[in-house]
Design a protein around this motif. Sequence first.
Motif, PDB file in Angstrom:
ATOM      1  N   GLU A 176     -16.912 -11.673   9.109  1.00 18.71           N
ATOM      2  CA  GLU A 176     -16.671 -10.234   9.212  1.00 18.71           C
ATOM      3  C   GLU A 176     -15.185  -9.907   9.065  1.00 18.71           C
ATOM      4  O   GLU A 176     -14.808  -8.955   8.375  1.00 18.71           O
ATOM      5  N   SER A 197     -19.502 -16.244  12.558  1.00 19.40           N
ATOM      6  CA  SER A 197     -19.944 -14.892  12.185  1.00 19.40           C
ATOM      7  C   SER A 197     -18.763 -13.923  12.199  1.00 19.40           C
ATOM      8  O   SER A 197     -18.577 -13.121  11.275  1.00 19.40           O
ATOM      9  N   SER A 227     -21.165 -13.975   1.673  1.00 20.26           N
ATOM     10  CA  SER A 227     -21.711 -13.263   2.826  1.00 20.26           C
ATOM     11  C   SER A 227     -22.449 -14.225   3.737  1.00 20.26           C
ATOM     12  O   SER A 227     -23.032 -15.224   3.276  1.00 20.26           O
ATOM     13  N   ILE A 228     -22.448 -13.924   5.017  1.00 23.12           N
ATOM     14  CA  ILE A 228     -23.147 -14.744   6.002  1.00 23.12           C
ATOM     15  C   ILE A 228     -24.662 -14.627   5.837  1.00 23.12           C
ATOM     16  O   ILE A 228     -25.427 -15.458   6.343  1.00 23.12           O
ATOM     17  N   GLU A 229     -25.107 -13.604   5.094  1.00 18.96           N
ATOM     18  CA  GLU A 229     -26.539 -13.398   4.891  1.00 18.96           C
ATOM     19  C   GLU A 229     -27.182 -14.559   4.146  1.00 18.96           C
ATOM     20  O   GLU A 229     -28.396 -14.773   4.231  1.00 18.96           O
ATOM     21  N   VAL A 241     -26.801 -19.815   9.972  1.00 18.67           N
ATOM     22  CA  VAL A 241     -25.604 -20.238  10.689  1.00 18.67           C
ATOM     23  C   VAL A 241     -25.938 -21.217  11.810  1.00 18.67           C
ATOM     24  O   VAL A 241     -25.255 -22.223  12.001  1.00 18.67           O
ATOM     25  N   THR A 276     -21.197 -20.525  16.612  1.00 18.26           N
ATOM     26  CA  THR A 276     -21.974 -19.581  15.791  1.00 18.26           C
ATOM     27  C   THR A 276     -21.319 -18.197  15.801  1.00 18.26           C
ATOM     28  O   THR A 276     -21.155 -17.558  14.763  1.00 18.26           O
ATOM     29  N   ASP A 277     -20.940 -17.737  17.003  1.00 15.65           N
ATOM     30  CA  ASP A 277     -20.273 -16.432  17.116  1.00 15.65           C
ATOM     31  C   ASP A 277     -18.960 -16.408  16.339  1.00 15.65           C
ATOM     32  O   ASP A 277     -18.645 -15.433  15.641  1.00 15.65           O
TER      33      ASP A 277
END
Length: 536
Positions: free
Chosen positions: A419, A415, A334-336, A340, A411-412
């Motif tokens: 997802e 992310s 997970s990105i959590e 990032v 970064t976008d």
Amino acid sequence: MYKVFLVEDEFAIRKGIRENIDWEGNGLIFSGEAGDGEQAYALIREIEPDIILTDIRMPFMDGLELSELISSNIPSIKIIILSGFDDFHYAQKAVSIPSVINYILKPINGEKILDILRTTITLIEEERRKIRSSIEMSDRQIENRKLLQESVFGEILKSELKPVELLKLSQSLDINLSARFYVCAVVRKVDTGEENPDKREIQSGIYQNVLSSLFDGRADILVYGKAMEEQVILFKGDSLGSLENRSYDLLNTLISQIKTLSSGSLVISMGGICDRLTDIRKSYREACSISRKSFLFSPNSINDYRSFENMYQQSRQLPLVNSDFLQKLLSYESIEYLDVESSVKKLFLNLKEKEIDASEIDFLYKELLVHLNHYLIESGVDYSIIDDELSLNQRFHYSVPDIKDLYRKATDLISLSFECRNRHQEHYYTDRMEQVILYIQNNSGNKGLSLDEVAAISGMSPCYFSTIFKQYKGSSYIDFLTEVRIGKAIGKLKNTSITISEIAFMVGYNDPHYFSHVFKKRTGFSPSEIRKNLNS
């Protein structure tokens, strides 16, 4: 169990045979009787027994006439003649009829009949074993030949054999590899997003038919991986110009026909032309390297390695994406777990923020797109999903004016990649199960189709596959396979005059009687009853 039908004009003899033999105890079913050949023939057509016991002298239609009729129209049935001493010369004549395999002289008793029936059953089983063996051997030979032909291309890619060894191997399989020039193309179908499995199968069938019509039987073209989502086409020629023109003409025709006949589209990538067998591997790898960047191109276009070669030659000294770090970054669940924004700055090698110019920033951005696309494809995310959710085609044309904008866009993108990957994994098993279901439907006639084989197609262990399959379909693998086989059997009962025994073998059963048992358990009717109801 084997079905026996009795034809005898004397009621007392019929009754004696019917009631004084332990049919079930000897693995037999007394399936019916008639007093003459005319009545018998109609019943035999409906019941389809394995063995007929028939008298010779009967009114309306005698035993010889009945035997000739059955031998001509239902040759799989075995006939045993019941003959009196006075009819012995008739019995000898009857034995010349192909389906007549023996005769019994009257007076007869149950044990004598059983002895002849046991011998007949042994003969039937041996014949069926030979038929099954012949069919399976033929299927294996065809499949093995295809696998061997595919293996030639594998040997080319491994480059472990000398050219003379490759030529000898290919010649032994009726493949002519000899030519002055070669070029490889990789053709990939773009998923249309069609959810209906029947429509997907139709689309796939159209594609396979177009491939076959354009390339099958051509000595100057070899196609590998026809049944997969991606095909490799090897073009051969003795002239550089004609090879290039012919390959592009045929690939453009392939694109045109697919666009005309279906809603699908293709992504085609071309390697460089080479003049040695051992360099086919290089051409193939070049085509694959372009195929991995296919999101940069419009669907239904041909993209060649040369158009990228100059760009990458000129960009070797530019800052580069740190692909190892990106791979590590994206491996997190997970990105959590990530910061990032701070991680993005580690993505780029040789980056000197104060010295970098606009063209180098633009190159880094586009290279990051390529790496992310490649990672997601390798993670099992379909190209169409990547393009839809990340809009890569549009992003490739975005303006990136400065280093801060590069960091922000990177970064976008990371992310969004997390997802996309995680959303896709929610549908991962759906895609796999649909592939498995299609495989079962296409291969249900294979008597050896096992849970292990199907689980291997899904990439899961048999135990785990069974759990996932039952959750997805609401039934076990065996129940679904049986459902498919019975469905195909009903179609053949309705649309063909093939015997029930032959249908059993065709849809995947070794034992016609077990097939009939399963069929009735599933449908509530015997195969002959279904056939009668469907055709009435």
